[in-house]
Design a protein around this motif. Structure first.
Motif, mmCIF file in Angstrom:
data_model
loop_
_atom_site.group_PDB
_atom_site.id
_atom_site.type_symbol
_atom_site.label_atom_id
_atom_site.label_comp_id
_atom_site.label_asym_id
_atom_site.label_seq_id
_atom_site.Cartn_x
_atom_site.Cartn_y
_atom_site.Cartn_z
ATOM 1 N N GLU A 2 12.667 91.235 31.473
ATOM 2 C CA GLU A 2 13.685 92.145 30.967
ATOM 3 C C GLU A 2 14.728 92.467 32.041
ATOM 4 O O GLU A 2 15.903 92.650 31.735
ATOM 5 C CB GLU A 2 13.022 93.430 30.459
ATOM 6 C CG GLU A 2 13.875 94.228 29.536
ATOM 7 C CD GLU A 2 14.271 93.478 28.264
ATOM 8 O OE1 GLU A 2 15.386 93.713 27.790
ATOM 9 O OE2 GLU A 2 13.485 92.667 27.749
ATOM 10 N N MET A 3 14.285 92.500 33.293
ATOM 11 C CA MET A 3 15.211 92.802 34.392
ATOM 12 C C MET A 3 16.294 91.726 34.499
ATOM 13 O O MET A 3 17.465 92.041 34.711
ATOM 14 C CB MET A 3 14.425 92.924 35.707
ATOM 15 C CG MET A 3 15.277 93.300 36.862
ATOM 16 S SD MET A 3 15.926 94.939 36.565
ATOM 17 C CE MET A 3 16.638 95.290 38.123
ATOM 18 N N PHE A 5 17.403 89.879 32.090
ATOM 19 C CA PHE A 5 18.301 90.060 30.946
ATOM 20 C C PHE A 5 19.290 91.193 31.200
ATOM 21 O O PHE A 5 20.479 91.081 30.868
ATOM 22 C CB PHE A 5 17.493 90.333 29.668
ATOM 23 C CG PHE A 5 18.348 90.581 28.469
ATOM 24 C CD1 PHE A 5 19.063 89.543 27.887
ATOM 25 C CD2 PHE A 5 18.455 91.853 27.923
ATOM 26 C CE1 PHE A 5 19.862 89.766 26.777
ATOM 27 C CE2 PHE A 5 19.252 92.085 26.823
ATOM 28 C CZ PHE A 5 19.957 91.041 26.244
ATOM 29 N N VAL A 6 18.818 92.274 31.802
ATOM 30 C CA VAL A 6 19.697 93.406 32.129
ATOM 31 C C VAL A 6 20.746 92.972 33.153
ATOM 32 O O VAL A 6 21.929 93.306 33.031
ATOM 33 C CB VAL A 6 18.873 94.610 32.640
ATOM 34 C CG1 VAL A 6 19.768 95.689 33.212
ATOM 35 C CG2 VAL A 6 18.004 95.163 31.521
ATOM 36 N N HIS A 8 21.875 89.938 33.605
ATOM 37 C CA HIS A 8 22.785 89.045 32.887
ATOM 38 C C HIS A 8 23.760 89.854 32.026
ATOM 39 O O HIS A 8 24.961 89.550 31.986
ATOM 40 C CB HIS A 8 21.980 88.078 32.021
ATOM 41 C CG HIS A 8 22.815 87.128 31.227
ATOM 42 N ND1 HIS A 8 23.502 86.086 31.793
ATOM 43 C CD2 HIS A 8 23.081 87.074 29.897
ATOM 44 C CE1 HIS A 8 24.159 85.427 30.850
ATOM 45 N NE2 HIS A 8 23.922 86.003 29.685
ATOM 46 N N SER A 9 23.272 90.876 31.366
ATOM 47 C CA SER A 9 24.118 91.683 30.490
ATOM 48 C C SER A 9 25.163 92.478 31.265
ATOM 49 O O SER A 9 26.312 92.579 30.842
ATOM 50 C CB SER A 9 23.260 92.648 29.673
ATOM 51 O OG SER A 9 22.432 91.932 28.799
ATOM 52 N N HIS A 10 24.763 93.050 32.393
ATOM 53 C CA HIS A 10 25.689 93.882 33.158
ATOM 54 C C HIS A 10 26.634 93.059 34.030
ATOM 55 O O HIS A 10 27.740 93.502 34.323
ATOM 56 C CB HIS A 10 24.922 94.884 34.000
ATOM 57 C CG HIS A 10 24.342 96.004 33.179
ATOM 58 N ND1 HIS A 10 23.323 95.800 32.286
ATOM 59 C CD2 HIS A 10 24.647 97.314 33.094
ATOM 60 C CE1 HIS A 10 23.017 96.943 31.690
ATOM 61 N NE2 HIS A 10 23.813 97.880 32.170
ATOM 62 N N THR A 61 17.096 83.223 31.120
ATOM 63 C CA THR A 61 16.765 84.198 30.082
ATOM 64 C C THR A 61 16.491 83.506 28.751
ATOM 65 O O THR A 61 15.554 83.863 28.030
ATOM 66 C CB THR A 61 17.915 85.212 29.922
ATOM 67 O OG1 THR A 61 18.158 85.839 31.168
ATOM 68 C CG2 THR A 61 17.591 86.260 28.893
ATOM 69 N N ARG A 130 30.722 95.573 22.152
ATOM 70 C CA ARG A 130 30.701 95.549 23.617
ATOM 71 C C ARG A 130 32.067 95.221 24.194
ATOM 72 O O ARG A 130 32.391 95.630 25.284
ATOM 73 C CB ARG A 130 29.668 94.540 24.113
ATOM 74 C CG ARG A 130 28.267 94.986 23.867
ATOM 75 C CD ARG A 130 27.285 93.957 24.336
ATOM 76 N NE ARG A 130 25.931 94.410 24.066
ATOM 77 C CZ ARG A 130 24.892 93.623 24.025
ATOM 78 N NH1 ARG A 130 25.027 92.336 24.267
ATOM 79 N NH2 ARG A 130 23.699 94.106 23.778
#
Length: 134
Positions: A2-3, A5-6, A8-10, A61, A130
């Motif tokens: 999950e880290m 993914f976070v 990658h998202s930010h 991811t 977003r």
């Protein structure tokens, strides 16, 4: 998992910021009808490097989420293909270095890369929100 993914998202905002700077710098060089200088090379390389890192975290991811219950959703594959196109365009900037059309082509490749990135984000669930489009 999950880290990553976070991250990658930010990191997308940092990638878009660098892309916007590269777009402005290459546009100014193109409009001045100048040959690309050191600043152009630095920002376009930084754009390509940031996008490469973003793509690699996205691929890791994607592989990690492959075996989960939601599996390999269509929007994830579309997102991957669009980001691969953006990555390819960002790396093509250097192909015309030293030619008379270098400034124009650098601008067009960065612009195409930004458009592909925006489309790739937009097709994700909540992607339009977003980007501030909803």
């Amino acid at each position: 998992m999950e880290m990553l993914f976070v991250i990658h998202s930010h990191m997308r905002w940092l990638v878009l910021l660098v892309a916007a700077v590269a777009l402005v710098v290459t546009l100014v060089t193109f409009l001045k009808k100048a040959t690309p200088g050191k600043a152009d090379g630095i920002v376009t390389r930084l754009h390509a490097i940031m996008l490469t890192l973003q793509f690699l975290t996205g691929i890791v991811t994607l592989v990690q989420r492959w075996g989960l219950d939601d599996g390999l959703m269509r929007y994830r594959m579309e997102h991957t293909v669009l980001m691969l196109a953006a990555l390819t365009m960002s790396h093509l900037v250097g192909r015309w270095r030293g030619t008379p059309v270098a400034a124009r082509n650098a601008f067009l490749m960065v612009l195409g890369s930004v458009i592909m990135m925006m489309l790739a984000i937009w097709i994700l669930p909540q992607g339009a929100a977003r980007l501030g489009l909803q």
